[in-house]
Motif scaffolding. Sequence first.
Motif, PDB file in Angstrom:
ATOM      1  N   CYS A  17       9.129  -6.012  -6.722  1.00  0.00           N
ATOM      2  CA  CYS A  17       8.267  -6.765  -5.809  1.00  0.00           C
ATOM      3  C   CYS A  17       7.420  -7.799  -6.561  1.00  0.00           C
ATOM      4  O   CYS A  17       6.835  -7.498  -7.602  1.00  0.00           O
ATOM      5  CB  CYS A  17       7.368  -5.801  -5.058  1.00  0.00           C
ATOM      6  SG  CYS A  17       6.284  -6.626  -3.869  1.00  0.00           S
ATOM      7  N   ARG A  19       5.190  -9.873  -4.610  1.00  0.00           N
ATOM      8  CA  ARG A  19       4.333 -10.418  -3.552  1.00  0.00           C
ATOM      9  C   ARG A  19       2.925 -10.784  -4.038  1.00  0.00           C
ATOM     10  O   ARG A  19       2.270 -11.621  -3.430  1.00  0.00           O
ATOM     11  CB  ARG A  19       4.202  -9.399  -2.412  1.00  0.00           C
ATOM     12  CG  ARG A  19       5.475  -9.166  -1.638  1.00  0.00           C
ATOM     13  CD  ARG A  19       5.270  -8.091  -0.570  1.00  0.00           C
ATOM     14  NE  ARG A  19       6.538  -7.652  -0.013  1.00  0.00           N
ATOM     15  CZ  ARG A  19       6.661  -6.611   0.798  1.00  0.00           C
ATOM     16  NH1 ARG A  19       5.598  -5.896   1.150  1.00  0.00           N
ATOM     17  NH2 ARG A  19       7.843  -6.267   1.266  1.00  0.00           N
ATOM     18  N   CYS A  20       2.430 -10.109  -5.067  1.00  0.00           N
ATOM     19  CA  CYS A  20       1.055 -10.357  -5.531  1.00  0.00           C
ATOM     20  C   CYS A  20       1.117 -10.925  -6.946  1.00  0.00           C
ATOM     21  O   CYS A  20       1.188 -10.158  -7.922  1.00  0.00           O
ATOM     22  CB  CYS A  20       0.242  -9.066  -5.540  1.00  0.00           C
ATOM     23  SG  CYS A  20       0.319  -8.134  -4.011  1.00  0.00           S
ATOM     24  N   LEU A  23      -1.094  -9.462  -9.799  1.00  0.00           N
ATOM     25  CA  LEU A  23      -0.768  -8.092 -10.184  1.00  0.00           C
ATOM     26  C   LEU A  23       0.571  -8.028 -10.916  1.00  0.00           C
ATOM     27  O   LEU A  23       0.737  -7.238 -11.850  1.00  0.00           O
ATOM     28  CB  LEU A  23      -0.741  -7.190  -8.945  1.00  0.00           C
ATOM     29  CG  LEU A  23      -2.015  -7.146  -8.101  1.00  0.00           C
ATOM     30  CD1 LEU A  23      -1.928  -6.052  -7.048  1.00  0.00           C
ATOM     31  CD2 LEU A  23      -3.252  -6.944  -8.963  1.00  0.00           C
ATOM     32  N   VAL A  24       1.496  -8.865 -10.497  1.00  0.00           N
ATOM     33  CA  VAL A  24       2.796  -8.913 -11.187  1.00  0.00           C
ATOM     34  C   VAL A  24       2.593  -9.321 -12.645  1.00  0.00           C
ATOM     35  O   VAL A  24       3.219  -8.787 -13.560  1.00  0.00           O
ATOM     36  CB  VAL A  24       3.746  -9.897 -10.467  1.00  0.00           C
ATOM     37  CG1 VAL A  24       5.014 -10.126 -11.283  1.00  0.00           C
ATOM     38  CG2 VAL A  24       4.103  -9.374  -9.078  1.00  0.00           C
ATOM     39  N   ARG A  27       0.556  -6.152 -14.445  1.00  0.00           N
ATOM     40  CA  ARG A  27       1.040  -4.776 -14.435  1.00  0.00           C
ATOM     41  C   ARG A  27       2.027  -4.531 -15.573  1.00  0.00           C
ATOM     42  O   ARG A  27       2.722  -5.455 -16.021  1.00  0.00           O
ATOM     43  CB  ARG A  27       1.726  -4.468 -13.090  1.00  0.00           C
ATOM     44  CG  ARG A  27       3.108  -5.101 -12.962  1.00  0.00           C
ATOM     45  CD  ARG A  27       3.705  -4.939 -11.564  1.00  0.00           C
ATOM     46  NE  ARG A  27       5.025  -5.553 -11.481  1.00  0.00           N
ATOM     47  CZ  ARG A  27       5.609  -5.946 -10.355  1.00  0.00           C
ATOM     48  NH1 ARG A  27       5.007  -5.807  -9.185  1.00  0.00           N
ATOM     49  NH2 ARG A  27       6.816  -6.480 -10.378  1.00  0.00           N
ATOM     50  N   LEU A  87      -2.045   0.643  -3.191  1.00  0.00           N
ATOM     51  CA  LEU A  87      -1.446  -0.429  -4.001  1.00  0.00           C
ATOM     52  C   LEU A  87      -0.529   0.196  -5.037  1.00  0.00           C
ATOM     53  O   LEU A  87      -0.887   1.188  -5.668  1.00  0.00           O
ATOM     54  CB  LEU A  87      -2.510  -1.228  -4.757  1.00  0.00           C
ATOM     55  CG  LEU A  87      -3.287  -2.337  -4.068  1.00  0.00           C
ATOM     56  CD1 LEU A  87      -3.906  -3.253  -5.117  1.00  0.00           C
ATOM     57  CD2 LEU A  87      -2.468  -3.133  -3.089  1.00  0.00           C
ATOM     58  N   LYS A  88       0.609  -0.406  -5.230  1.00  0.00           N
ATOM     59  CA  LYS A  88       1.572   0.126  -6.199  1.00  0.00           C
ATOM     60  C   LYS A  88       1.403  -0.490  -7.588  1.00  0.00           C
ATOM     61  O   LYS A  88       2.062  -0.057  -8.536  1.00  0.00           O
ATOM     62  CB  LYS A  88       3.013  -0.114  -5.731  1.00  0.00           C
ATOM     63  CG  LYS A  88       3.295   0.250  -4.287  1.00  0.00           C
ATOM     64  CD  LYS A  88       2.949   1.687  -3.971  1.00  0.00           C
ATOM     65  CE  LYS A  88       3.338   2.040  -2.545  1.00  0.00           C
ATOM     66  NZ  LYS A  88       2.515   3.145  -2.005  1.00  0.00           N
ATOM     67  N   CYS A  89       0.572  -1.506  -7.697  1.00  0.00           N
ATOM     68  CA  CYS A  89       0.377  -2.173  -8.994  1.00  0.00           C
ATOM     69  C   CYS A  89      -1.100  -2.135  -9.371  1.00  0.00           C
ATOM     70  O   CYS A  89      -1.968  -2.280  -8.496  1.00  0.00           O
ATOM     71  CB  CYS A  89       0.845  -3.628  -8.934  1.00  0.00           C
ATOM     72  SG  CYS A  89       2.575  -3.803  -8.462  1.00  0.00           S
ATOM     73  N   ASN A 104      -0.199  -7.125   1.628  1.00  0.00           N
ATOM     74  CA  ASN A 104       1.152  -7.236   1.048  1.00  0.00           C
ATOM     75  C   ASN A 104       1.788  -5.866   0.856  1.00  0.00           C
ATOM     76  O   ASN A 104       2.991  -5.689   1.038  1.00  0.00           O
ATOM     77  CB  ASN A 104       1.083  -7.915  -0.323  1.00  0.00           C
ATOM     78  CG  ASN A 104       0.791  -9.400  -0.236  1.00  0.00           C
ATOM     79  OD1 ASN A 104       0.940 -10.004   0.828  1.00  0.00           O
ATOM     80  ND2 ASN A 104       0.350  -9.983  -1.347  1.00  0.00           N
ATOM     81  N   CYS A 105       0.998  -4.891   0.442  1.00  0.00           N
ATOM     82  CA  CYS A 105       1.560  -3.619  -0.025  1.00  0.00           C
ATOM     83  C   CYS A 105       1.582  -2.536   1.046  1.00  0.00           C
ATOM     84  O   CYS A 105       2.274  -1.532   0.896  1.00  0.00           O
ATOM     85  CB  CYS A 105       0.757  -3.119  -1.233  1.00  0.00           C
ATOM     86  SG  CYS A 105       1.742  -2.173  -2.418  1.00  0.00           S
ATOM     87  N   TYR A 108       4.825  -0.865   2.275  1.00  0.00           N
ATOM     88  CA  TYR A 108       5.499   0.150   1.455  1.00  0.00           C
ATOM     89  C   TYR A 108       4.958   1.544   1.766  1.00  0.00           C
ATOM     90  O   TYR A 108       5.712   2.515   1.859  1.00  0.00           O
ATOM     91  CB  TYR A 108       5.303  -0.146  -0.044  1.00  0.00           C
ATOM     92  CG  TYR A 108       6.050  -1.354  -0.536  1.00  0.00           C
ATOM     93  CD1 TYR A 108       7.442  -1.422  -0.440  1.00  0.00           C
ATOM     94  CD2 TYR A 108       5.387  -2.426  -1.111  1.00  0.00           C
ATOM     95  CE1 TYR A 108       8.139  -2.528  -0.892  1.00  0.00           C
ATOM     96  CE2 TYR A 108       6.063  -3.540  -1.571  1.00  0.00           C
ATOM     97  CZ  TYR A 108       7.442  -3.595  -1.462  1.00  0.00           C
ATOM     98  OH  TYR A 108       8.125  -4.703  -1.908  1.00  0.00           O
TER      99      TYR A 108
HETATM  100  S1  SF4 Z   1       0.801  -4.381  -5.179  1.00  0.00           S
HETATM  101 FE1  SF4 Z   1       2.506  -3.906  -3.799  1.00  0.00          FE
HETATM  102  S2  SF4 Z   1       2.917  -5.816  -2.678  1.00  0.00           S
HETATM  103 FE2  SF4 Z   1       1.699  -6.357  -4.508  1.00  0.00          FE
HETATM  104  S3  SF4 Z   1       3.232  -6.871  -6.091  1.00  0.00           S
HETATM  105 FE3  SF4 Z   1       2.723  -4.687  -6.342  1.00  0.00          FE
HETATM  106  S4  SF4 Z   1       4.306  -3.619  -5.109  1.00  0.00           S
HETATM  107 FE4  SF4 Z   1       4.298  -5.767  -4.451  1.00  0.00          FE
END
Ligand code: SF4
Length: 227
Positions: A17, A19-20, A23-24, A27, A87-89, A104-105, A108
């Motif tokens: 992902c 989307r952010c 964070l990408v 992370r 949040l996954k990140c 965004n998250c 999920y």
């Molecule tokens: S926080 Fe969630 S939506 Fe944002 S980049 Fe990480 S997985 Fe994707």
Amino acid sequence: MAKASGEAKLRAEADGCTRCPQLVASRSQVVFASGSIDAELMFVGEAPGATEDREGVPFVGASGRLLDDLLAGIGISRDEVYIANVLKCRPPDNRDPRADEIANCFEYLQRQVEIVEPTVVVTLGNFASKLLRNDDTAISTIRGRPEICQIGARTVWLLPVFHPAAALYRRPNLELLRDDFKLLPLLVSRGAPDQKQAASGSREAAGDAEASARPDSEDDPPQLDLF
Ligand code: SF4
């Protein structure tokens, strides 16, 4: 098998992902979830911290050890529950998640709930509780009070509790947290609430569920500010 493949597909989607953008960039990896996809109990926290980001597993470190201990106190192991974050990140420097990142998250998390189909969702701390209850009431007011809540297509018992970190910082919270965990086997034994077609985030009081789930009636807890 459908559950396993559905969860694996969603996990792969989240792993890639983008989307952010912030964070990408910051992370180490996406921290999707851990535990059993057949779990009756699902725990939802805020976001990965530094250790989780490094190890790729939610709720490790001191808070995770306390969560394990709380589960052991009710005869459950971590392998038997499903653990995820909103949040996954990891947000850089553990800053608060931003509204756009939550938006965004959130999909999920909803899809995780729909796949796992838990009976009970336990929100750990203020952040997850406010989001999933769609209400700003502080955790200190609502902790330990089960509600019926709609998350995506799934209707669950939702139990807000203090974040384990709150019990590490303020020991009196630990006893409240242990008390709230004692509700979990009783809520699970009731089975999931009737499944409804309602808007995600809608909720209703659990009627007599709280009273009958709590072994001993007790006065309202004092107002606490942390988490
Ligand atoms: S926080 Fe969630 S939506 Fe944002 S980049 Fe990480 S997985 Fe994707």
